[in-house]
Design an enzyme around this catalytic site. Sequence first.
Site, PDB file in Angstrom:
ATOM      1  N   PRO A   9       0.788  -1.231   0.000  1.00 35.31           N
ATOM      2  CA  PRO A   9       0.000   0.000   0.000  1.00 35.31           C
ATOM      3  C   PRO A   9       0.823   1.286   0.000  1.00 35.31           C
ATOM      4  O   PRO A   9       1.853   1.377   0.665  1.00 35.31           O
ATOM      5  CB  PRO A   9      -0.830  -0.094   1.285  1.00 35.31           C
ATOM      6  CG  PRO A   9      -0.188  -1.143   2.112  1.00 35.31           C
ATOM      7  CD  PRO A   9       0.472  -2.086   1.152  1.00 35.31           C
ATOM      8  N   ASN A  10       0.325   2.221  -0.761  1.00 40.04           N
ATOM      9  CA  ASN A  10       0.864   3.582  -0.876  1.00 40.04           C
ATOM     10  C   ASN A  10       2.145   3.671  -1.702  1.00 40.04           C
ATOM     11  O   ASN A  10       2.620   4.776  -1.975  1.00 40.04           O
ATOM     12  CB  ASN A  10       1.078   4.233   0.505  1.00 40.04           C
ATOM     13  CG  ASN A  10      -0.225   4.338   1.272  1.00 40.04           C
ATOM     14  OD1 ASN A  10      -1.170   4.940   0.767  1.00 40.04           O
ATOM     15  ND2 ASN A  10      -0.310   3.734   2.441  1.00 40.04           N
ATOM     16  N   ARG A  17       5.020  10.867  -2.639  1.00 35.90           N
ATOM     17  CA  ARG A  17       4.758  10.614  -1.229  1.00 35.90           C
ATOM     18  C   ARG A  17       6.010  10.877  -0.393  1.00 35.90           C
ATOM     19  O   ARG A  17       7.060  10.293  -0.657  1.00 35.90           O
ATOM     20  CB  ARG A  17       4.384   9.132  -1.127  1.00 35.90           C
ATOM     21  CG  ARG A  17       4.344   8.582   0.239  1.00 35.90           C
ATOM     22  CD  ARG A  17       4.295   7.058   0.202  1.00 35.90           C
ATOM     23  NE  ARG A  17       4.061   6.572   1.540  1.00 35.90           N
ATOM     24  CZ  ARG A  17       4.335   5.355   1.947  1.00 35.90           C
ATOM     25  NH1 ARG A  17       4.849   4.482   1.107  1.00 35.90           N
ATOM     26  NH2 ARG A  17       4.099   5.008   3.180  1.00 35.90           N
ATOM     27  N   TYR A  22      11.133   8.794   0.908  1.00 33.76           N
ATOM     28  CA  TYR A  22      11.070   7.779  -0.147  1.00 33.76           C
ATOM     29  C   TYR A  22      11.649   8.233  -1.498  1.00 33.76           C
ATOM     30  O   TYR A  22      11.594   7.480  -2.464  1.00 33.76           O
ATOM     31  CB  TYR A  22       9.617   7.328  -0.340  1.00 33.76           C
ATOM     32  CG  TYR A  22       9.020   6.705   0.907  1.00 33.76           C
ATOM     33  CD1 TYR A  22       9.496   5.487   1.382  1.00 33.76           C
ATOM     34  CD2 TYR A  22       8.006   7.344   1.624  1.00 33.76           C
ATOM     35  CE1 TYR A  22       8.970   4.912   2.537  1.00 33.76           C
ATOM     36  CE2 TYR A  22       7.470   6.773   2.777  1.00 33.76           C
ATOM     37  CZ  TYR A  22       7.955   5.566   3.228  1.00 33.76           C
ATOM     38  OH  TYR A  22       7.442   4.996   4.365  1.00 33.76           O
ATOM     39  N   ASN A  72       7.999  -5.655  -1.061  1.00 32.19           N
ATOM     40  CA  ASN A  72       7.934  -4.550  -0.097  1.00 32.19           C
ATOM     41  C   ASN A  72       6.492  -4.495   0.387  1.00 32.19           C
ATOM     42  O   ASN A  72       5.623  -3.942  -0.287  1.00 32.19           O
ATOM     43  CB  ASN A  72       8.342  -3.224  -0.749  1.00 32.19           C
ATOM     44  CG  ASN A  72       8.375  -2.092   0.272  1.00 32.19           C
ATOM     45  OD1 ASN A  72       7.834  -2.216   1.369  1.00 32.19           O
ATOM     46  ND2 ASN A  72       9.018  -0.991  -0.085  1.00 32.19           N
ATOM     47  N   ALA A  75       3.200  -0.875   4.785  1.00 32.62           N
ATOM     48  CA  ALA A  75       2.660  -0.879   6.156  1.00 32.62           C
ATOM     49  C   ALA A  75       2.192  -2.273   6.591  1.00 32.62           C
ATOM     50  O   ALA A  75       2.180  -2.579   7.793  1.00 32.62           O
ATOM     51  CB  ALA A  75       1.520   0.120   6.267  1.00 32.62           C
ATOM     52  N   GLU A  96      12.613  -9.454   1.387  1.00 31.64           N
ATOM     53  CA  GLU A  96      11.854  -8.307   1.903  1.00 31.64           C
ATOM     54  C   GLU A  96      12.675  -7.034   1.706  1.00 31.64           C
ATOM     55  O   GLU A  96      13.858  -7.006   2.053  1.00 31.64           O
ATOM     56  CB  GLU A  96      11.599  -8.554   3.401  1.00 31.64           C
ATOM     57  CG  GLU A  96      10.894  -7.424   4.110  1.00 31.64           C
ATOM     58  CD  GLU A  96      10.805  -7.685   5.632  1.00 31.64           C
ATOM     59  OE1 GLU A  96      11.299  -8.732   6.111  1.00 31.64           O
ATOM     60  OE2 GLU A  96      10.253  -6.822   6.326  1.00 31.64           O
ATOM     61  N   HIS A  98      12.725  -2.697   2.188  1.00 32.58           N
ATOM     62  CA  HIS A  98      12.170  -1.412   2.630  1.00 32.58           C
ATOM     63  C   HIS A  98      13.060  -0.308   2.101  1.00 32.58           C
ATOM     64  O   HIS A  98      14.292  -0.380   2.232  1.00 32.58           O
ATOM     65  CB  HIS A  98      12.069  -1.345   4.151  1.00 32.58           C
ATOM     66  CG  HIS A  98      11.186  -2.422   4.688  1.00 32.58           C
ATOM     67  ND1 HIS A  98       9.824  -2.383   4.528  1.00 32.58           N
ATOM     68  CD2 HIS A  98      11.488  -3.596   5.290  1.00 32.58           C
ATOM     69  CE1 HIS A  98       9.314  -3.493   5.041  1.00 32.58           C
ATOM     70  NE2 HIS A  98      10.296  -4.246   5.502  1.00 32.58           N
ATOM     71  N   ARG A 105      13.253   4.478  12.396  1.00 29.39           N
ATOM     72  CA  ARG A 105      11.983   5.217  12.368  1.00 29.39           C
ATOM     73  C   ARG A 105      11.146   4.861  13.604  1.00 29.39           C
ATOM     74  O   ARG A 105      11.676   4.327  14.576  1.00 29.39           O
ATOM     75  CB  ARG A 105      11.247   4.909  11.054  1.00 29.39           C
ATOM     76  CG  ARG A 105      12.071   5.349   9.829  1.00 29.39           C
ATOM     77  CD  ARG A 105      11.327   5.136   8.540  1.00 29.39           C
ATOM     78  NE  ARG A 105      10.123   5.953   8.455  1.00 29.39           N
ATOM     79  CZ  ARG A 105       9.171   5.797   7.530  1.00 29.39           C
ATOM     80  NH1 ARG A 105       9.303   4.837   6.620  1.00 29.39           N
ATOM     81  NH2 ARG A 105       8.124   6.577   7.506  1.00 29.39           N
TER      82      ARG A 105
HETATM   83  C1  DQA Z   1       8.269   0.957   3.800  1.00 29.34           C
HETATM   84  C2  DQA Z   1       8.348   1.185   5.304  1.00 29.34           C
HETATM   85  C3  DQA Z   1       6.997   0.968   5.958  1.00 29.34           C
HETATM   86  O1  DQA Z   1       7.098   1.185   7.357  1.00 29.34           O
HETATM   87  C4  DQA Z   1       5.977   1.939   5.392  1.00 29.34           C
HETATM   88  O2  DQA Z   1       4.703   1.702   5.943  1.00 29.34           O
HETATM   89  C5  DQA Z   1       5.936   1.952   3.913  1.00 29.34           C
HETATM   90  C6  DQA Z   1       7.168   1.779   3.151  1.00 29.34           C
HETATM   91  C7  DQA Z   1       9.589   1.293   3.082  1.00 29.34           C
HETATM   92  O3  DQA Z   1       9.728   0.906   1.934  1.00 29.34           O
HETATM   93  O4  DQA Z   1      10.455   1.970   3.660  1.00 29.34           O
HETATM   94  O5  DQA Z   1       4.896   2.193   3.312  1.00 29.34           O
HETATM   95  O6  DQA Z   1       8.011  -0.434   3.576  1.00 29.34           O
END
Ligand code: DQA
Length: 143
Positions: A9-10, A17, A22, A72, A75, A96, A98, A105
């Site tokens: 998501p997002n 964003r 990011y 990835n 959240a 995985e 990020h 964070r």
């Molecule tokens: C994320 C880190 C997560 O905590 C966050 O909710 C994201 C992106 C990252 O790529 O740094 O949406 O996975």
Amino acid sequence: MKLLIINGPNLNLLGKREPDVYGNKSFDDFFADLQFHFKDIELAMFQSNIEGELVDELQQASERGFHGIVLNPAAYTHTSIAVADAVAAISIPVVEVHISNVMDRERIRHTSYVSKNASGTISGFGLDGYKLAIQGLKQQLKA
Ligand code: DQA
């Protein structure tokens, strides 16, 4: 070799964003860079804001001919037992990724339900983390 990138998501908003966290590149632009960089790999990419769609994509990857997954979960990393269970259930390797350094964070981001069953985790290298993950998967799958 066929690899699938799954973004949660997002991550469709990458580039717009929170650019301080990011970066300012869209994933579509970055994906074109990846395809250029890894000419020897067939890359596909899927993004969804919906938990169940991520689960479906994980479940179907192997039968669709993918050898490994770069995930990835965004959240859902920190909340989803369903995504974690799907990672545990499938037999192809999942790395995985990020973009941000989640350990630097908020505390809620320090827990990952996915890591235990991932074949590795990369965090904090920006979008380059996807490149590192593909490199890692390539080596793992050749070994
Ligand atoms: C994320 C880190 C997560 O905590 C966050 O909710 C994201 C992106 C990252 O790529 O740094 O949406 O996975």
